[in-house]
Design an enzyme around this catalytic site. Sequence first.
Site, mmCIF file in Angstrom:
data_model
loop_
_atom_site.group_PDB
_atom_site.id
_atom_site.type_symbol
_atom_site.label_atom_id
_atom_site.label_comp_id
_atom_site.label_asym_id
_atom_site.label_seq_id
_atom_site.Cartn_x
_atom_site.Cartn_y
_atom_site.Cartn_z
ATOM 1 N N GLU A 92 -18.772 10.235 0.470
ATOM 2 C CA GLU A 92 -18.461 10.184 -0.981
ATOM 3 C C GLU A 92 -19.383 9.072 -1.733
ATOM 4 O O GLU A 92 -19.864 9.288 -2.726
ATOM 5 C CB GLU A 92 -17.021 9.983 -1.036
ATOM 6 C CG GLU A 92 -16.018 11.015 -0.643
ATOM 7 C CD GLU A 92 -14.518 10.674 -0.693
ATOM 8 O OE1 GLU A 92 -13.913 11.690 -0.857
ATOM 9 O OE2 GLU A 92 -14.242 9.619 -0.610
ATOM 10 N N GLY A 95 0.735 -1.292 -0.036
ATOM 11 C CA GLY A 95 0.007 -0.114 -0.097
ATOM 12 C C GLY A 95 0.832 1.203 -0.063
ATOM 13 O O GLY A 95 1.830 1.194 -0.458
ATOM 14 N N PHE A 96 0.364 2.428 0.590
ATOM 15 C CA PHE A 96 0.953 3.782 0.528
ATOM 16 C C PHE A 96 2.325 3.646 1.204
ATOM 17 O O PHE A 96 3.436 3.768 0.625
ATOM 18 C CB PHE A 96 0.066 4.671 0.837
ATOM 19 C CG PHE A 96 -1.134 5.182 0.428
ATOM 20 C CD1 PHE A 96 -1.007 5.510 -0.871
ATOM 21 C CD2 PHE A 96 -2.419 4.809 0.747
ATOM 22 C CE1 PHE A 96 -2.062 6.195 -1.604
ATOM 23 C CE2 PHE A 96 -3.397 5.121 -0.086
ATOM 24 C CZ PHE A 96 -3.414 5.699 -1.172
#
Length: 542
Positions: free
Chosen positions: A270, A111-112
């Site tokens: 969102e 991941g990040f």
Amino acid sequence: MNMKIDRRGGRCMSGAASVRFAAGRNARDPSIPGAGSNSTMFPNGRFFGPGCGGARSGPPATPNPSATSHRSILTGRATGSPWPSNPEHHVKQQPPTSRKRKPRVVVVGGGFGGVSCVRMLARMDVEVVLVDRSNHTLFQPLLYQVATGVLDDSSIAAPLRRVFGHQRNVTVVKSEVEGFDFDRRVVLTDDLEIPWDHLVVAAGVRTNYYGNDWEAMAPGLKTLEDAHIVRARVLDAFEQAEVSRVRGESDLVPEWLTFVVAGAGATGVEVSGAIKQLAVDRLAGEFHELKVSAARVILVEGGDRVLPTMSDRSSASAAATLDRYGVEIRTNTRVMDVGYGGVHLSGEDGADFVAARTVIWAAGVTASPLAGAISEGLGVECAAGGTIPVRGDLRVAGRDDVWVVGDIAYVEQDDGTQVPGVAQGAIQMGTYVGKAIRRICQGREVPAAAFRYRDKGSLATIGRGQAVMDVGRIHLSGFLGWIVWAIVHIWFLVNFRSRLMAMAAWVWAYIVQDGVNELITKQDLKGRDSRRIARPAVPSSG
């Protein structure tokens, strides 16, 4: 201690059952990396690859024909489980060789945090092993756009091998990590043992159902697979509503056209706005008789406002925009139960049951099960959300070779608060650890300065052309906020192809009001119950 994850119950278990041996007949097999000149041959026919955490000696036991053979490609050993597991035969130190091996850095998680750490080790004379159960890295903040058909998979994900195709010191391994042997300094996967000199755990988080078995009825939004399931269920809900209308079962239409989103953080806000716009802007014209634009989207939040981690101004702006779209916001409301037919809620007005066939869970996360393996293996008590507390240099207390970064790490700031579990936090931690390991491998002194998180602001999009942003005392909302949001997210996508595809998709969606992927597959719908379900009685609030 040797710690493995018991996937059946989510617990950790200790033992030596995972220790594997090298069969002599495979030691010279040229198809096995490490079986050549870099391996030390033993008289019994086994070999010991560079960087291995241990070796076995002694006469082999009678092989068990039913046992599964494994190849431990990264340790330079071909393993076969029939060999005996005798701790007396365990040799922890590697025999001296004439060739000095490179330090090995094992990074768990693509991941990040993991990707940022690996990138910092480019052009270093080290061996980097990146282990992830998926073959891709993922830009999670845009998962909801895949779930609502705005973006395709390749716009927010990229194969790890492509990402690091030009970084020659990186080996990408697609394998599920089951635990760690901290005594031998070995990562245990489902079919490999990977020894380390430096271990970086960036395993991330998963959806938290707080002990409830609701995953089948209320999928989360953490992986591409999750996004596919959510997209299929949302789109299929409109199809099932049309089927019910054609059959004359008008009483079923409203529950198919009702969507409940649990949790009003960034993801919940969102996705709820995106579902309403999907119905109003994109699908309404495609269903000629069904009134798709009347679809209900209910956003449930246990706190007193949406976007609780952002400013009051951003929260109020987001709530006003959602209200303008027609999203129903229920704050100070808890989810008590979830079923295939709907959701039991408890709020200020008492108990309520909402008949809805589509529920999406965005109400919290918990650390990866690997946090439990670290906790039990090193005797470290987990912090909030099952995270692992680390020192100022992001290392686990008592170990100079184990770093934890990203959402799985509990990092306390100067003001006593925790570094938030957001992308920028994971990127900064991964970069910090990558630089620290680089200095160690160069023989330089590691700076004494502790990791310091730099808050670069918070962003959330509410719909097409609408977003909110907080950067210090600066607040933006509306179309200008959306422009900044788009630029920031484009910048952080992993490669140029993804950026180009995302920009093209957003321009297309904004101008033409059309999606990129609105396909439904049977595999993604697996587990959905489309039968008529009796509505349960709502208990009295008195």
